[in-house]
Design a protein around this motif. Structure first.
Motif, PDB file in Angstrom:
ATOM      1  N   MET B   1      -7.748  -0.916 -15.353  1.00  0.00           N
ATOM      2  CA  MET B   1      -6.837  -0.078 -15.021  1.00  0.00           C
ATOM      3  C   MET B   1      -4.931  -0.843 -15.315  1.00  0.00           C
ATOM      4  SD  MET B   1      -6.831   1.980 -11.053  1.00  0.00           S
ATOM      5  CE  MET B   1      -6.889   0.046 -10.479  1.00  0.00           C
ATOM      6  N   GLN B  11       9.595   6.645  -9.485  1.00  0.00           N
ATOM      7  CA  GLN B  11       8.375   6.775  -9.499  1.00  0.00           C
ATOM      8  C   GLN B  11       7.264   6.254  -9.160  1.00  0.00           C
ATOM      9  OE1 GLN B  11       7.344   8.451 -13.541  1.00  0.00           O
ATOM     10  NE2 GLN B  11       5.642  10.503 -12.608  1.00  0.00           N
ATOM     11  N   PRO B  12       5.994   6.158  -8.308  1.00  0.00           N
ATOM     12  CA  PRO B  12       5.419   5.411  -7.425  1.00  0.00           C
ATOM     13  C   PRO B  12       4.315   5.312  -8.790  1.00  0.00           C
ATOM     14  CG  PRO B  12       5.352   7.419  -6.435  1.00  0.00           C
ATOM     15  CD  PRO B  12       6.003   7.626  -7.448  1.00  0.00           C
ATOM     16  N   SER B  13       3.958   4.148  -9.313  1.00  0.00           N
ATOM     17  CA  SER B  13       2.894   3.579  -9.970  1.00  0.00           C
ATOM     18  C   SER B  13       1.845   3.976  -8.482  1.00  0.00           C
ATOM     19  CB  SER B  13       3.168   2.532 -10.770  1.00  0.00           C
ATOM     20  OG  SER B  13       2.529   1.944  -9.235  1.00  0.00           O
ATOM     21  N   ARG B  14       0.716   4.267 -10.207  1.00  0.00           N
ATOM     22  CA  ARG B  14      -0.885   4.154  -9.356  1.00  0.00           C
ATOM     23  C   ARG B  14      -0.964   3.066  -7.853  1.00  0.00           C
ATOM     24  NH1 ARG B  14      -5.105   6.146  -8.486  1.00  0.00           N
ATOM     25  NH2 ARG B  14      -6.744   4.938  -7.850  1.00  0.00           N
ATOM     26  N   VAL B  17       0.770   3.622  -4.933  1.00  0.00           N
ATOM     27  CA  VAL B  17       0.013   4.176  -4.309  1.00  0.00           C
ATOM     28  C   VAL B  17      -1.378   3.542  -3.548  1.00  0.00           C
ATOM     29  CG1 VAL B  17      -1.268   6.167  -4.297  1.00  0.00           C
ATOM     30  CG2 VAL B  17       1.550   6.021  -5.293  1.00  0.00           C
ATOM     31  N   LEU B  18      -2.036   3.065  -5.078  1.00  0.00           N
ATOM     32  CA  LEU B  18      -3.119   2.234  -3.859  1.00  0.00           C
ATOM     33  C   LEU B  18      -3.049   0.920  -3.317  1.00  0.00           C
ATOM     34  CD1 LEU B  18      -5.393   1.039  -7.267  1.00  0.00           C
ATOM     35  CD2 LEU B  18      -6.254   2.161  -5.141  1.00  0.00           C
ATOM     36  N   PHE B  19      -1.522  -0.157  -3.289  1.00  0.00           N
ATOM     37  CA  PHE B  19      -1.227  -1.167  -2.545  1.00  0.00           C
ATOM     38  C   PHE B  19      -1.278   0.053  -1.478  1.00  0.00           C
ATOM     39  CE2 PHE B  19       2.197  -3.859  -0.517  1.00  0.00           C
ATOM     40  CZ  PHE B  19       1.623  -4.582  -0.484  1.00  0.00           C
ATOM     41  N   ALA B  20      -0.480   0.517  -0.996  1.00  0.00           N
ATOM     42  CA  ALA B  20      -0.674   1.277   0.281  1.00  0.00           C
ATOM     43  C   ALA B  20      -1.618   1.391   1.156  1.00  0.00           C
ATOM     44  CB  ALA B  20      -0.012   2.709   0.299  1.00  0.00           C
ATOM     45  N   SER B  21      -2.723   2.345  -0.006  1.00  0.00           N
ATOM     46  CA  SER B  21      -3.559   1.796   1.142  1.00  0.00           C
ATOM     47  C   SER B  21      -4.641   0.838   1.129  1.00  0.00           C
ATOM     48  CB  SER B  21      -5.224   2.934   0.295  1.00  0.00           C
ATOM     49  OG  SER B  21      -5.221   2.691  -1.277  1.00  0.00           O
TER      50      SER B  21
END
Lengths: 421, 491
Positions: B1, B11-14, B17-21
């Motif tokens: 990735m 623009q939030p990158s993937r 977003v993944l980091f948040a999770s």
């Protein structure tokens, strides 16, 4: 899908703020259980709205086991095929349903042939990927994730949901029908996906449990409270949506689609059609027909699978069409690989590589696209060299049908194959 | 990735977003490491507070709750008597008893009269055999660590075959609390792993052609150092140095009937006893390699030595242990502490786990219920709590593997199962709850639930669960409120 009012106040910048706030984990949670996930969900929704998704529906049909492409869309005039398959080729070619001068559909696909005549079918020839794996599950994973380098964990449609759709509170946005596990194609850590083996099968094992769970998963404290409460709320919503569907009697899964009660693809697509017609907000459906690993005595087995496929797709299309709901529904087949051009000594074929994909529905621009791999120039394992990267097909589906930027999902751009109107 | 370097600010990158999770514990493979966001936002232990509105109430008997948490995280379930006994022993002594208790070998899965010596073991046989041992083994923690390594040095039954997966399981149990260096050597020549990541097929004899990199890459990325801590040249060097290792040759072949209806037969390979892979010099790389700064004709031992010499390795395994045993978002200083203990002990897993269980963060209030039970842990602990007979429990658990998202011996991919938040989805939560529904319907009469909230949930209940429990009028309703609760999903 109706939207809660006021949700559009948040823009992308809010998302970033909420995302980072969320990202601080415990600090953000200190702000209280309700506020954070709500702000996050709202911001995600705003982002996704701006992403420009539409109401189109995609149905992916997995032909599991490795479908013999050369026996599905048959290059009728190719003399090499006779040489490679003395047992298998002659009958298939003689009985094929001609699409044009060069190609014919398997003779067990009469309803799909009729849809071809009506301009509703596209075929993409030679679809595969570089350095193909001949392992079922590895190649399945490549197709599911859309990543031949095997680094990606999430499914390509799962990523599409988490990027471009609001699946929280809309559990049927992505749905696996007729299976118990989440299809790999739809998996993503950030998306909510429904999995419905059968209409009767999804739900709580008893009412007492449902009542208990309904009472207990409410304002759950702690780090995971919102996640658990959301998951359980999604289950309740899905159960309620399913109750709205016309009840199908057990053991009589899809009488209008198939004469054969064993045609599970027909049952799964029947359920899919009901979800679409009932307005449940279903967008990305995944169904599977298993049994394509035809190493031996391929003819009989493959014939009946083709019939299953034909009945299921024919029945599904007709039902949607009858209700005036077929205009934005695209059906696409996929399989982890095709089969070896040369037949083996057991009147079957071994694991192969590239194969044609079939796309069906009103959004399709009729035609045969791509290029049939040269049967005289096989790779070192005796398999076809692909001519079209499978991500070209995904790209067209994402960009043109779903209105989602394919580059965001697939990571790069691929040659365009314009098989959609 | 790989994310492009330049992206628009808004623009939030993937990755973000993944980091948040990830912060919530999804633990997706390598995305967790060393991103700018991670260093900025991970937060130190001291900074992190949980607001009173969101937090679980404080247990009335904090020391007993601490010991119960220790058992929840180091075993597959416990009886009230075991909790009583551990409470008498106290926290420190219980840690020692768990870590130092010798392993218990499971029953031999291969029947003495089986002419194939297990060559045709199936996935479900393996699952049943292991689940039964999880429920019955007295060496609770060794079994729990076997399970940890099953998800770390992971292989898959479809590709590796049942017999080799059986052997691998036996190997991880014997090494579960041993030295990492020995495990890294063992995993490289483990027959299931040789199959799973293609090393068995790799050929480096022609220097003009690159060998298969699959295993070499995962050895560095997932098994030891973590992503981004080595170069692509190191991957290629390791792939060359390791090419030649392959599965042990079979001792004989035997004809078996594969289809009872048609009478179809085939020859299957038979191995008389478990053994590691063998080295075929014909496929070996003929020249020197340069791996992690060292040049030479490096063998497996030299390679492992180089990997262990890098502090990244202790750090990476320490973080994984922390995420599985302490908190889904462990503090950097905790990870450092664990990594130091690991490194200075010669990568002794006992020292690492001792440091983890005795760490300040393990017993800190914000770590309370900060981990999600895996489906296997959830189902074994629920079965033990109500005393379901082992055979019935195994039957029920095997049936719920797929729906709950954890089929033993079939990880979703080479990174194993993503823990904590990774377990929570509507379908998987529904499956867990249905498991409880079926479990409780299968026992008549049910044991008294009078002490269950205290024994299994430290008497710490959210308002909704508390209300439901108070309104319950039958044992079944009480057990339902407790075992189908969010509280029981956590550890």
């Amino acid at each position: 899908m109706t939207e809660p009012t006021g949700i559009n106040r948040l823009n992308r910048r809010d998302f970033v703020k909420a995302g980072l706030l969320f990202g601080t984990g415990a600090t953000a949670l200190a702000a209280g259980y309700a506020a954070v996930p709500d702000a996050f969900a709202r911001a995600v929704y705003a982002l996704k709205r701006a992403g420009g998704r539409n109401d189109s529906v995609l149905v992916m049909i997995q032909l599991a086991g490795g479908n013999d492409g050369l026996r599905t869309v048959i290059p009728m005039r190719n003399s090499v095929l006779h040489d490679l398959r003395p047992q298998l080729a002659a009958a298939s070619i003689a009985k094929a349903l001609p699409m044009n001068n060069d190609y014919g559909l398997n003779h067990n696909l009469p309803r799909i042939a009729k849809l071809w005549d009506r301009g509703k079918v596209a075929v993409v020839e030679g679809v595969g990927y570089p350095q193909p794996s001949l392992s079922h599950f590895e190649s399945i994973r490549v197709w599911e994730t859309g990543d031949p380098s095997r680094r990606q964990v999430n499914g390509w449609l799962g990523r599409t949901i988490s990027r471009a759709y609001d699946s929280y509170g809309h559990p049927l946005t992505g749905c696996g029908c007729g299976v118990s596990g989440t299809p790999g194609t739809l998996k993503d850590v950030n998306s909510t996906v429904a999995v419905i083996e059968s209409q009767q099968g999804f739900g709580f094992v008893d009412d007492e449990l449902a009542a208990t769970v309904g009472a207990v998963y409410h304002k759950t404290p702690g780090l995971y409270g919102a996640l658990f409460d959301t998951a359980v709320a999604t289950v309740h919503q899905t159960v309620a949506e399913l109750k709205r569907l016309p009840q199908v009697k057990e053991g009589d899964p899809a009488p209008s689609y198939s004469k054969d009660a064993g045609n599970q693809l027909a049952a799964a697509l029947k359920l899919g059609a009901q979800l679409i017609l009932a307005g449940t907000g279903v967008r990305l459906l995944h169904v599977t027909l298993d049994g394509f690993d035809t190493h031996q005595t391929e003819l009989a087995a493959h014939d009946s699978l083709m019939t299953y496929l034909d009945e299921a797709i024919g029945g599904f299309y007709d039902e949607l069409s009858k209700h005036g709901r077929s205009s934005n529904v695209l059906i696409a087949t996929w399989s982890e690989f095709g089969r070896r051009p040369e037949e083996n000594s057991s009147t079957g074929t071994d694991h192969g590589t590239a194969a044609p994909l079939i796309l069906i529905g009103d959004p399709v621009a009729k035609g045969v696209y791509g290029q049939t791999p040269d049967l005289k120039r096989l790779d070192e394992d005796g398999n076809l060299k692909y001519t079209v990267d499978f991500r070209s097909v995904y790209q067209e589906i994402l960009d043109t049908h779903l209105g989602v930027d394919a580059k965001e999902i697939l990571g790069s751009r691929f040659d365009r194959i314009p098989f959609l109107l | 990735m790989v994310e492009p370097e330049t992206k628009k600010r808004w623009q939030p990158s993937r990755r973000e977003v993944l980091f948040a999770s990830l912060i919530l514990g999804a633990g997706v493979g390598g995305a967790s490491l060393a991103t700018k966001a991670a260093s900025t936002h991970a937060g130190s232990l001291a900074e992190r507070k949980v607001g009173t509105a969101a937090a679980w109430p404080t247990p009335a008997d904090a020391e007993r709750a601490r010991i119960a948490q220790l058992l929840r995280r180091t075993t597959f379930g416990f009886t009230p008597a075991e909790l009583e006994s551990a409470s008498k022993d106290g926290f420190e002594r219980t840690v020692e008893l768990l870590i130092e208790s010798p392993i218990t070998e499971p029953a031999d899965l291969i029947r003495p009269d089986d002419p194939t010596r297990g060559a045709q073991l199936g996935a479900e046989e393996l699952q049943r055999w292991w689940l039964e041992h999880m429920l019955t083994s007295k060496a609770r923690f060794a079994e729990r660590m076997t399970y940890f390594w099953h998800g770390h040095f992971t292989s898959e039954v479809d590709k590796s075959g049942g017999l080799f997966m059986y052997w691998q399981n036996l190997t991880w149990r014997r090494m579960a609390l041993g030295k990492l260096g020995e495990m890294l050597a063992a995993v490289t020549v483990d027959p299931a792993m040789l199959m799973y990541l293609d090393l068995a097929e790799s050929d480096a004899s022609d220097p003009a052609h690159l060998p298969n990199e699959n295993y070499a890459r995962e050895l560095l990325e997932l098994f030891s150092m973590g992503p981004g801590r080595y170069t692509e040249a190191d991957v290629k060097a390791a792939a060359r140095a390791l090419a030649g290792w392959t599965t042990p040759p079979a001792d004989s072949q035997v004809e078996v009937v594969t289809d009872k209806d048609s009478g179809a037969k085939e020859m299957v390979d038979v191995w008389n006893r478990q053994g590691p892979g063998v080295f075929e010099t014909a496929r070996a790389f003929p020249n020197e390699v340069k791996f992690l700064g060292r040049s030479g004709r490096l063998d497996l031992k030299a390679l492992v030595g180089q990997v262990l010499a890098r502090p990244d390795t202790a750090q990476f395994i320490a973080r994984k242990v922390a995420v599985h045993f302490i908190s889904s978002n462990p503090a950097p200083e905790t990870i450092r502490e664990l990594a130091d203990a690991y490194r200075t002990s010669g990568h002794d897993t006992k020292a690492l786990l001792r440091a983890a269980l005795r760490s300040r963060e393990f017993s800190a209030p914000q770590s309370y219920r900060s981990l999600v039970k895996s489906p296997v842990e959830f189902m074994t602990s629920a079965s033990m709590a109500v005393g379901l007979p082992v055979k019935d429990a195994v039957d029920l658990m095997v049936g719920y593997g797929d729906a709950t998202g954890e089929v033993l011996f079939s990880p979703p991919n080479v990174a194993g199962w993503p823990p904590n938040r990774g377990w929570i989805s509507p379908a998987t939560v529904l499956a867990r709850l249905n498991f409880v529904g079926q479990l409780l319907s299968g026992i008549d009469p049910l044991p008294s639930a009078a002490d269950a909230a205290s024994v299994h949930l430290d008497g710490v209940l959210g308002d909704s669960t508390k209300r439901r429990l108070a309104a319950a009028t039958t044992e079944k309703e009480r057990w339902l409120a407790l075992l189908a609760s969010p509280e029981f999903q956590l550890k």
